[in-house]
Design a protein around this motif. Structure first.
Motif, PDB file in Angstrom:
ATOM      1  N   THR A 148       0.857  -1.179   0.000  1.00  0.00           N
ATOM      2  CA  THR A 148       0.000   0.000   0.000  1.00  0.00           C
ATOM      3  C   THR A 148       0.890   1.225   0.000  1.00  0.00           C
ATOM      4  OG1 THR A 148      -0.090   0.181   2.418  1.00  0.00           O
ATOM      5  CG2 THR A 148      -1.768  -1.212   1.359  1.00  0.00           C
ATOM      6  N   LYS A 149       0.316   2.375  -0.267  1.00  0.00           N
ATOM      7  CA  LYS A 149       1.097   3.608  -0.187  1.00  0.00           C
ATOM      8  C   LYS A 149       1.573   3.848   1.236  1.00  0.00           C
ATOM      9  CE  LYS A 149      -1.933   6.356  -2.175  1.00  0.00           C
ATOM     10  NZ  LYS A 149      -2.525   7.585  -2.771  1.00  0.00           N
ATOM     11  N   ALA A 171      -0.004  -1.610  -4.497  1.00  0.00           N
ATOM     12  CA  ALA A 171      -0.100  -2.624  -5.551  1.00  0.00           C
ATOM     13  C   ALA A 171      -0.597  -3.969  -5.068  1.00  0.00           C
ATOM     14  CB  ALA A 171       1.279  -2.793  -6.205  1.00  0.00           C
ATOM     15  N   GLU A 172      -1.332  -4.020  -3.953  1.00  0.00           N
ATOM     16  CA  GLU A 172      -1.747  -5.321  -3.434  1.00  0.00           C
ATOM     17  C   GLU A 172      -3.000  -5.871  -4.103  1.00  0.00           C
ATOM     18  OE1 GLU A 172      -2.995  -5.435   0.626  1.00  0.00           O
ATOM     19  OE2 GLU A 172      -4.057  -3.529   0.511  1.00  0.00           O
ATOM     20  N   LYS A 173      -3.789  -5.019  -4.754  1.00  0.00           N
ATOM     21  CA  LYS A 173      -5.067  -5.458  -5.301  1.00  0.00           C
ATOM     22  C   LYS A 173      -4.962  -5.746  -6.798  1.00  0.00           C
ATOM     23  CE  LYS A 173      -7.799  -3.001  -1.839  1.00  0.00           C
ATOM     24  NZ  LYS A 173      -8.846  -1.986  -1.586  1.00  0.00           N
ATOM     25  N   ALA A 174      -5.871  -6.600  -7.267  1.00  0.00           N
ATOM     26  CA  ALA A 174      -5.828  -7.046  -8.660  1.00  0.00           C
ATOM     27  C   ALA A 174      -5.992  -5.894  -9.644  1.00  0.00           C
ATOM     28  CB  ALA A 174      -6.906  -8.101  -8.896  1.00  0.00           C
ATOM     29  N   ASP A 175      -6.800  -4.889  -9.277  1.00  0.00           N
ATOM     30  CA  ASP A 175      -7.048  -3.791 -10.213  1.00  0.00           C
ATOM     31  C   ASP A 175      -6.026  -2.676 -10.101  1.00  0.00           C
ATOM     32  OD1 ASP A 175      -7.773  -2.795  -7.766  1.00  0.00           O
ATOM     33  OD2 ASP A 175      -9.736  -2.040  -8.396  1.00  0.00           O
ATOM     34  N   ILE A 196       4.480  -9.382  -2.235  1.00  0.00           N
ATOM     35  CA  ILE A 196       3.100  -9.155  -1.808  1.00  0.00           C
ATOM     36  C   ILE A 196       2.423  -8.079  -2.644  1.00  0.00           C
ATOM     37  CG2 ILE A 196       3.290 -10.091   0.513  1.00  0.00           C
ATOM     38  CD1 ILE A 196       3.837  -7.360   1.593  1.00  0.00           C
ATOM     39  N   GLN A 197       3.027  -7.742  -3.773  1.00  0.00           N
ATOM     40  CA  GLN A 197       2.360  -6.915  -4.768  1.00  0.00           C
ATOM     41  C   GLN A 197       1.700  -7.847  -5.790  1.00  0.00           C
ATOM     42  OE1 GLN A 197       4.539  -3.498  -6.244  1.00  0.00           O
ATOM     43  NE2 GLN A 197       5.865  -3.480  -4.451  1.00  0.00           N
ATOM     44  N   HIS A 198       0.571  -7.415  -6.328  1.00  0.00           N
ATOM     45  CA  HIS A 198      -0.191  -8.302  -7.205  1.00  0.00           C
ATOM     46  C   HIS A 198       0.572  -8.597  -8.494  1.00  0.00           C
ATOM     47  CE1 HIS A 198      -3.560  -9.992  -9.471  1.00  0.00           C
ATOM     48  NE2 HIS A 198      -4.146 -10.150  -8.295  1.00  0.00           N
ATOM     49  N   LYS A 199       0.463  -9.836  -8.932  1.00  0.00           N
ATOM     50  CA  LYS A 199       1.205 -10.280 -10.119  1.00  0.00           C
ATOM     51  C   LYS A 199       0.878  -9.436 -11.342  1.00  0.00           C
ATOM     52  CE  LYS A 199       2.271 -14.434 -12.818  1.00  0.00           C
ATOM     53  NZ  LYS A 199       2.027 -15.906 -12.953  1.00  0.00           N
TER      54      LYS A 199
END
Length: 284
Positions: free
Chosen positions: A57-58, A99-103, A123-126
């Protein structure tokens, strides 16, 4: 006060010249600190263009990285507009993203970056990671990632750290850090931290190994050299009649995973997982 860096930190700082440069390893090993130093240099000397920094997250990025960078460079060289998600460092604009969420990747579509710092990249989304890599298209753009280890099948490990093509062609470089690579830690502190972990958590947090930890019920149970067998070897055991009995078990679930297993039992009473079904939110 003179800056003291370990041999591993100096090596990373001097030779992190690949497209993707990754520091990974144990807790408190100094990997984030030296990556911060390298990033500061890159901001000042790297190719022109907009830069990207991302964390889970930020807020986590600010706590893990930005506050420390502020301490290093001073307020006169640092201006962070939190609501806008923008950092100005030595006069250069840097976009700040969670960047943790899919969108999350949608927010950077169409962007062009001259460099990227990803904190705790596992732990950032692929989808964000893949999108951000393609966005770093300015000639000479470099990427810097930090992370503690994750599970042994994680795409960061297999696609970038262990990938022989990426390594051999110099596209990615990785540095494995241990607490001894942090020149600021005392022996007593290291011993105290080491004594607070055991089993797979010791392997991951202290030794910096990519082993399973989340979901492990018996923390000393998982040993890859014993517990993991190639699937083709299991199939061959079936063909050779090594199993004298088979056991099927199902744990029903919808929101939580539905799991089905078939176990093969050998004559000497050893159990092997022959097949597995693992799904969430499946009606059929």
């Amino acid at each position: 006060m003179a800056l003291v860096l370990s041999a591993k930190q100096r090596h990373f700082y001097n030779f992190s010249d690949a497209k993707i440069n990754i520091t990974h390893g144990s807790v408190r090993s100094g990997k984030t600190f030296v990556t911060n130093l390298k990033w500061i240099e890159y901001v000042k000397t790297g190719p022109k263009g907009k830069l990207l920094m991302s964390g889970r997250t930020k807020e986590s990025l600010k706590e893990n990285v930005l506050d420390d960078i502020l301490d290093i460079v001073g307020e006169e060289n640092f201006d962070y507009k939190e609501q806008k998600g923008e950092l100005v460092l030595f006069g250069r604009k840097i976009e700040i993203r969670g960047a943790e969420k899919a969108d999350a990747e949608k927010a950077i579509r169409g962007r062009t970056y001259a460099g990227w710092y990803g904190d705790e990249i596992t732990i950032q989304h692929k989808e964000f990671v893949k999108q951000a890599i393609t966005r770093c298209s300015v000639q000479g753009a470099q990427i810097f990632w930090t992370t503690n280890p994750d599970h042994p099948d994680h795409f960061i490990l297999n696609d970038f750290i262990k990938n022989p093509v990426m390594r051999d062609e110099g596209i990615s470089k990785s540095w494995h850090f241990l607490m001894k690579d942090n020149a600021t830690l005392t022996t007593d502190y290291i011993r105290m931290i080491e004594s607070s972990y055991s089993g797979v958590f010791y392997d991951r947090m202290i030794m910096g190994k990519w082993v399973l930890a989340k979901g492990v019920v018996y923390k000393d149970f998982y040993k890859p050299e014993v517990m993991r067998i190639p699937h083709n070897q299991i199939i061959e055991m079936c063909r050779q009649g090594k199993f004298v009995d088979y056991i099927a078990g199902v744990d029903w679930g919808f929101t939580h995973p539905m799991v089905g297993l078939i176990l093969g039992v050998t004559l000497d009473n050893q159990y092997y997982v022959v097949a597995e079904y693992y799904r969430t939110e499946q009606l059929t």
